[in-house]
Scaffold this motif. Structure first.
Motif, PDB file in Angstrom:
ATOM      1  N   LYS A 290      85.727  59.984   5.970  1.00  0.00           N
ATOM      2  CA  LYS A 290      86.011  61.054   6.925  1.00  0.00           C
ATOM      3  C   LYS A 290      84.719  61.577   7.565  1.00  0.00           C
ATOM      4  CE  LYS A 290      90.231  62.700   4.647  1.00  0.00           C
ATOM      5  NZ  LYS A 290      90.839  63.832   3.871  1.00  0.00           N
ATOM      6  N   ILE A 291      83.684  61.741   6.735  1.00  0.00           N
ATOM      7  CA  ILE A 291      82.406  62.240   7.249  1.00  0.00           C
ATOM      8  C   ILE A 291      81.801  61.258   8.243  1.00  0.00           C
ATOM      9  CG2 ILE A 291      80.004  62.677   6.578  1.00  0.00           C
ATOM     10  CD1 ILE A 291      81.066  64.111   4.135  1.00  0.00           C
ATOM     11  N   LEU A 292      81.772  59.979   7.879  1.00  0.00           N
ATOM     12  CA  LEU A 292      81.227  58.969   8.789  1.00  0.00           C
ATOM     13  C   LEU A 292      82.053  58.860  10.064  1.00  0.00           C
ATOM     14  CD1 LEU A 292      80.168  56.146   6.281  1.00  0.00           C
ATOM     15  CD2 LEU A 292      78.671  57.656   7.599  1.00  0.00           C
ATOM     16  N   SER A 293      83.359  59.075   9.964  1.00  0.00           N
ATOM     17  CA  SER A 293      84.214  59.037  11.148  1.00  0.00           C
ATOM     18  C   SER A 293      83.860  60.167  12.109  1.00  0.00           C
ATOM     19  CB  SER A 293      85.693  59.129  10.750  1.00  0.00           C
ATOM     20  OG  SER A 293      86.084  58.009   9.989  1.00  0.00           O
ATOM     21  N   LEU A 294      83.585  61.349  11.554  1.00  0.00           N
ATOM     22  CA  LEU A 294      83.175  62.479  12.388  1.00  0.00           C
ATOM     23  C   LEU A 294      81.794  62.237  13.002  1.00  0.00           C
ATOM     24  CD1 LEU A 294      84.376  65.520  10.234  1.00  0.00           C
ATOM     25  CD2 LEU A 294      85.352  64.691  12.373  1.00  0.00           C
ATOM     26  N   VAL A 295      80.892  61.645  12.217  1.00  0.00           N
ATOM     27  CA  VAL A 295      79.554  61.331  12.723  1.00  0.00           C
ATOM     28  C   VAL A 295      79.635  60.326  13.876  1.00  0.00           C
ATOM     29  CG1 VAL A 295      77.345  60.252  12.130  1.00  0.00           C
ATOM     30  CG2 VAL A 295      78.421  61.848  10.534  1.00  0.00           C
ATOM     31  N   LYS A 296      80.529  59.353  13.722  1.00  0.00           N
ATOM     32  CA  LYS A 296      80.713  58.331  14.753  1.00  0.00           C
ATOM     33  C   LYS A 296      81.102  58.950  16.099  1.00  0.00           C
ATOM     34  CE  LYS A 296      83.776  54.445  15.818  1.00  0.00           C
ATOM     35  NZ  LYS A 296      84.941  53.658  15.319  1.00  0.00           N
ATOM     36  N   LYS A 297      81.872  60.038  16.066  1.00  0.00           N
ATOM     37  CA  LYS A 297      82.356  60.674  17.289  1.00  0.00           C
ATOM     38  C   LYS A 297      81.335  61.616  17.922  1.00  0.00           C
ATOM     39  CE  LYS A 297      87.140  60.532  15.621  1.00  0.00           C
ATOM     40  NZ  LYS A 297      88.317  61.337  15.181  1.00  0.00           N
ATOM     41  N   LEU A 298      80.256  61.907  17.184  1.00  0.00           N
ATOM     42  CA  LEU A 298      79.262  62.849  17.687  1.00  0.00           C
ATOM     43  C   LEU A 298      78.461  62.254  18.845  1.00  0.00           C
ATOM     44  CD1 LEU A 298      77.692  64.451  14.477  1.00  0.00           C
ATOM     45  CD2 LEU A 298      78.940  65.659  16.287  1.00  0.00           C
ATOM     46  N   GLY A 299      78.185  63.091  19.826  1.00  0.00           N
ATOM     47  CA  GLY A 299      77.249  62.694  20.874  1.00  0.00           C
ATOM     48  C   GLY A 299      75.830  62.769  20.358  1.00  0.00           C
ATOM     49  N   TYR A 300      74.920  62.102  21.036  1.00  0.00           N
ATOM     50  CA  TYR A 300      73.531  62.040  20.576  1.00  0.00           C
ATOM     51  C   TYR A 300      72.916  63.436  20.439  1.00  0.00           C
ATOM     52  CZ  TYR A 300      68.515  61.056  20.710  1.00  0.00           C
ATOM     53  OH  TYR A 300      67.161  61.016  20.442  1.00  0.00           O
ATOM     54  N   ASP A 301      73.204  64.315  21.385  1.00  0.00           N
ATOM     55  CA  ASP A 301      72.613  65.651  21.364  1.00  0.00           C
ATOM     56  C   ASP A 301      73.622  66.734  20.969  1.00  0.00           C
ATOM     57  OD1 ASP A 301      74.194  65.511  23.582  1.00  0.00           O
ATOM     58  OD2 ASP A 301      72.705  66.260  24.998  1.00  0.00           O
ATOM     59  N   GLU A 302      74.760  66.328  20.417  1.00  0.00           N
ATOM     60  CA  GLU A 302      75.816  67.277  20.074  1.00  0.00           C
ATOM     61  C   GLU A 302      75.555  67.934  18.719  1.00  0.00           C
ATOM     62  OE1 GLU A 302      80.714  67.290  19.456  1.00  0.00           O
ATOM     63  OE2 GLU A 302      79.653  65.461  20.071  1.00  0.00           O
ATOM     64  N   ARG A 303      75.887  69.213  18.626  1.00  0.00           N
ATOM     65  CA  ARG A 303      75.749  69.932  17.364  1.00  0.00           C
ATOM     66  C   ARG A 303      76.928  69.582  16.458  1.00  0.00           C
ATOM     67  NH1 ARG A 303      77.533  74.244  14.496  1.00  0.00           N
ATOM     68  NH2 ARG A 303      75.969  75.411  13.285  1.00  0.00           N
ATOM     69  N   PRO A 304      76.675  69.125  15.225  1.00  0.00           N
ATOM     70  CA  PRO A 304      77.770  68.790  14.299  1.00  0.00           C
ATOM     71  C   PRO A 304      78.517  70.037  13.856  1.00  0.00           C
ATOM     72  CG  PRO A 304      75.685  67.773  13.630  1.00  0.00           C
ATOM     73  CD  PRO A 304      75.353  68.782  14.671  1.00  0.00           C
ATOM     74  N   ASN A 305      79.758  69.841  13.454  1.00  0.00           N
ATOM     75  CA  ASN A 305      80.554  70.915  12.864  1.00  0.00           C
ATOM     76  C   ASN A 305      80.285  70.899  11.358  1.00  0.00           C
ATOM     77  OD1 ASN A 305      82.526  72.632  11.819  1.00  0.00           O
ATOM     78  ND2 ASN A 305      84.030  72.067  13.370  1.00  0.00           N
ATOM     79  N   TYR A 306      79.245  71.588  10.937  1.00  0.00           N
ATOM     80  CA  TYR A 306      78.823  71.557   9.548  1.00  0.00           C
ATOM     81  C   TYR A 306      79.906  72.131   8.630  1.00  0.00           C
ATOM     82  CZ  TYR A 306      74.250  70.752  11.649  1.00  0.00           C
ATOM     83  OH  TYR A 306      73.209  70.236  12.374  1.00  0.00           O
ATOM     84  N   HIS A 307      80.580  73.162   9.089  1.00  0.00           N
ATOM     85  CA  HIS A 307      81.617  73.780   8.271  1.00  0.00           C
ATOM     86  C   HIS A 307      82.717  72.775   7.932  1.00  0.00           C
ATOM     87  CE1 HIS A 307      84.295  76.832   6.663  1.00  0.00           C
ATOM     88  NE2 HIS A 307      85.256  76.389   7.459  1.00  0.00           N
ATOM     89  N   MET A 308      83.134  71.979   8.922  1.00  0.00           N
ATOM     90  CA  MET A 308      84.175  70.984   8.686  1.00  0.00           C
ATOM     91  C   MET A 308      83.687  69.901   7.719  1.00  0.00           C
ATOM     92  SD  MET A 308      86.192  68.577  11.437  1.00  0.00           S
ATOM     93  CE  MET A 308      86.899  70.015  12.274  1.00  0.00           C
ATOM     94  N   LEU A 309      82.455  69.457   7.902  1.00  0.00           N
ATOM     95  CA  LEU A 309      81.893  68.428   7.021  1.00  0.00           C
ATOM     96  C   LEU A 309      81.808  68.937   5.578  1.00  0.00           C
ATOM     97  CD1 LEU A 309      78.993  67.243   9.354  1.00  0.00           C
ATOM     98  CD2 LEU A 309      81.047  65.944   8.804  1.00  0.00           C
ATOM     99  N   GLN A 310      81.354  70.167   5.416  1.00  0.00           N
ATOM    100  CA  GLN A 310      81.234  70.748   4.086  1.00  0.00           C
ATOM    101  C   GLN A 310      82.603  70.952   3.441  1.00  0.00           C
ATOM    102  OE1 GLN A 310      79.020  74.238   5.136  1.00  0.00           O
ATOM    103  NE2 GLN A 310      77.143  73.077   5.531  1.00  0.00           N
ATOM    104  N   LYS A 311      83.585  71.329   4.251  1.00  0.00           N
ATOM    105  CA  LYS A 311      84.937  71.553   3.729  1.00  0.00           C
ATOM    106  C   LYS A 311      85.557  70.257   3.211  1.00  0.00           C
ATOM    107  CE  LYS A 311      89.317  73.859   4.832  1.00  0.00           C
ATOM    108  NZ  LYS A 311      90.145  72.854   4.155  1.00  0.00           N
ATOM    109  N   ILE A 312      85.282  69.144   3.882  1.00  0.00           N
ATOM    110  CA  ILE A 312      85.798  67.844   3.431  1.00  0.00           C
ATOM    111  C   ILE A 312      85.328  67.563   2.004  1.00  0.00           C
ATOM    112  CG2 ILE A 312      85.618  65.345   3.757  1.00  0.00           C
ATOM    113  CD1 ILE A 312      85.549  65.892   6.786  1.00  0.00           C
ATOM    114  N   LEU A 313      84.042  67.756   1.751  1.00  0.00           N
ATOM    115  CA  LEU A 313      83.496  67.488   0.417  1.00  0.00           C
ATOM    116  C   LEU A 313      83.940  68.552  -0.583  1.00  0.00           C
ATOM    117  CD1 LEU A 313      79.853  66.320   1.238  1.00  0.00           C
ATOM    118  CD2 LEU A 313      81.869  64.935   0.769  1.00  0.00           C
ATOM    119  N   LEU A 314      84.034  69.787  -0.135  1.00  0.00           N
ATOM    120  CA  LEU A 314      84.446  70.863  -1.033  1.00  0.00           C
ATOM    121  C   LEU A 314      85.889  70.659  -1.496  1.00  0.00           C
ATOM    122  CD1 LEU A 314      83.434  73.467  -2.329  1.00  0.00           C
ATOM    123  CD2 LEU A 314      84.338  74.718  -0.363  1.00  0.00           C
ATOM    124  N   ASP A 315      86.769  70.254  -0.576  1.00  0.00           N
ATOM    125  CA  ASP A 315      88.165  69.982  -0.947  1.00  0.00           C
ATOM    126  C   ASP A 315      88.246  68.814  -1.919  1.00  0.00           C
ATOM    127  OD1 ASP A 315      88.987  72.040   0.660  1.00  0.00           O
ATOM    128  OD2 ASP A 315      89.619  70.777   2.334  1.00  0.00           O
TER     129      ASP A 315
END
Length: 447
Positions: A290-315
């Protein structure tokens, strides 16, 4: 003769006193390690001798002309001020943020050579040492917790316009006196991706391609593109995959960077199935996918959604009934104890799949042969079965005549059967007597 740029420096004598830019003195202890371009010594404040086993600081030293320590020093001075870290922890409600504490720096002359040094808090064993000691396998909850702790660090340094650029187990260290604390250290390759809040432009430079640790470096770095926030997150994803599975699909190609790039590109293009295929049974690699899938969709200069990434691992961590603040259990485990059976890399997967196909084909042949025999037997036995069923039905009908409503005729039937037997016996007796008389007449006539 001046030292060659990027050469490993000559060791400084143990007990040497150095003075930092703030006029504080530090005493060098024994050398405990070395990096690509620098040396690491135990250190204590002041000029007096201290118990080295209790030393709480280390000094990193390299030639003044070199660059990594200078880059690392600038990171600490700009982005890792203790007050800023403390404020961030309060805002994010964190008990701990794994960035080593910076204590001082300076320039020292020795034997007509100039050295740059930096003082930071002392850290314990690196994660690579533990990883190899355990047979290159971490438990589910440990990997998820590691990833979550590193995400918090990356969010902080990214918000301060920096990229770490070299995330790997060798750069993640335990606290010297607290093994539950993890630090992301060695900022020698740190990079300002957005100086003055202007993001670097995407530009492929093949001559600078494949930079960084080949196992984990990002696809952008393979193409010579300047690192970005998505690069750090991609690297972290590869690290977690390695910690969870024990190996990476491109390990056999490490001496051929182009093949490593091809394998990473293939993995990212076929997410999440590509991660699932190499995941050990029972491992929580779904979160990594899931994390790599979100990273794949990121633009080169786009700010990641850290909260969503952290929630994936926390869940995912909650599913293992573990908490983010729980003690990190690095106790050695076997593959089965950690995750279950695992097909590790592409070659092993291919061999195992081929064996499975052969086994399945053999079983299919045996199954077909068995079915054929069964069909033949069924064909042969069917008429016989029908005949037996008919006889069984007839016998049951005959038995029913002697039971139930026909019970009243049982005595009559037995009497009639006895009379028939008596008549048959009388007939046979008279026939034998007649034969005897005929024989007697013949004998008399002959004589």
């Amino acid at each position: 003769m001046p030292p060659r740029k990027k050469a490993l420096p000559r060791p400084l004598p143990e007990g040497w006193i150095v003075t930092d830019a703030e006029k504080r003195q530090w005493r060098l202890g024994k050398m405990i390690g070395q990096g690509g371009f620098g040396l690491i010594y135990l250190a204590s404040p002041g000029t007096g001798k201290h118990d080295e086993d209790e030393a709480e600081f280390v000094i990193k030293v390299e030639y003044k002309e070199n660059g990594p320590l200078f880059s690392e020093l600038k990171f600490y001075q700009r982005a890792a001020k203790p007050a800023d870290i403390q404020k961030w922890m309060q805002v994010k409600r964190l008990r701990f943020l794994g960035i080593p504490k910076y204590c001082g720096h300076g320039i020292v002359e020795f034997d007509e050579l100039s050295y740059r040094f930096m003082v930071i808090e002392r850290l314990g064993k690196d994660l690579q040492h533990i990883f190899e000691k355990q047979g290159k396998m971490f438990k589910n909850q440990v990997v998820l917790n590691l990833g979550l702790k590193m995400l918090h660090v990356l969010e902080y340094i990214h918000e301060n316009e920096y990229i770490h650029g070299d995330i790997k187990a060798a750069n993640i260290l335990l606290g010297f006196k607290d093994s539950n604390k993890l630090y992301l250290a060695d900022y020698g390759l740190s990079y300002r991706y957005s100086p003055n809040q202007i993001h670097k432009k995407y530009e492929e430079r093949p001559k600078k391609g494949h930079n960084g640790t080949i196992e984990y470096t990002s696809i952008d770095a393979h193409k010579g593109v300047a690192p970005s926030r998505r690069s750090d997150l991609e690297i972290l994803g590869y690290c977690m995959l390695h910690w969870m599975c024990g190996k990476l699909p491109w390990e056999q190609y490490l001496n051929k960077p182009e093949l490593v790039l091809e394998a990473k590109t293939k993995l990212m293009e076929k997410l999440p199935e590509s991660v699932t295929q190499i995941s050990p049974h029972g491992a929580k690699c779904g979160e990594i996918a899931k994390i790599l899938s979100l990273v794949k969709k990121l633009g080169y200069d786009e700010r990641p959604n850290y909260h969503m990434l952290q929630k994936i691992l926390l869940d995912g961590l909650k599913e293992t009934q573990k908490d983010f603040n729980d003690f990190l259990d690095f106790s050695p485990v076997s593959e089965v104890e950690a995750h279950g059976y695992c097909l590790y890399n592409a070659k092993e997967n291919e061999n195992s799949l081929e064996k499975h196909k052969k086994y399945k084909k053999k079983n299919k042949t045996e199954e077909n042969h068995f079915n054929k025999i069964t069909q033949n037997l069924t064909k042969e036995l069917k008429p016989r079965t029908t005949q037996l069923l008919t006889k069984k039905k007839y016998a049951e009908d005959e038995c029913n005549k002697l039971t139930g409503s026909d019970r009243q005729y049982e005595d009559e039937y037995l009497i009639q059967q006895a009379n028939d037997d008596q008549i048959e016996f009388s007939w046979r007796k008279w026939c034998l007597l007649l034969v005897f008389l005929i024989i007697l007449i013949v004998i008399v006539t002959l004589y």
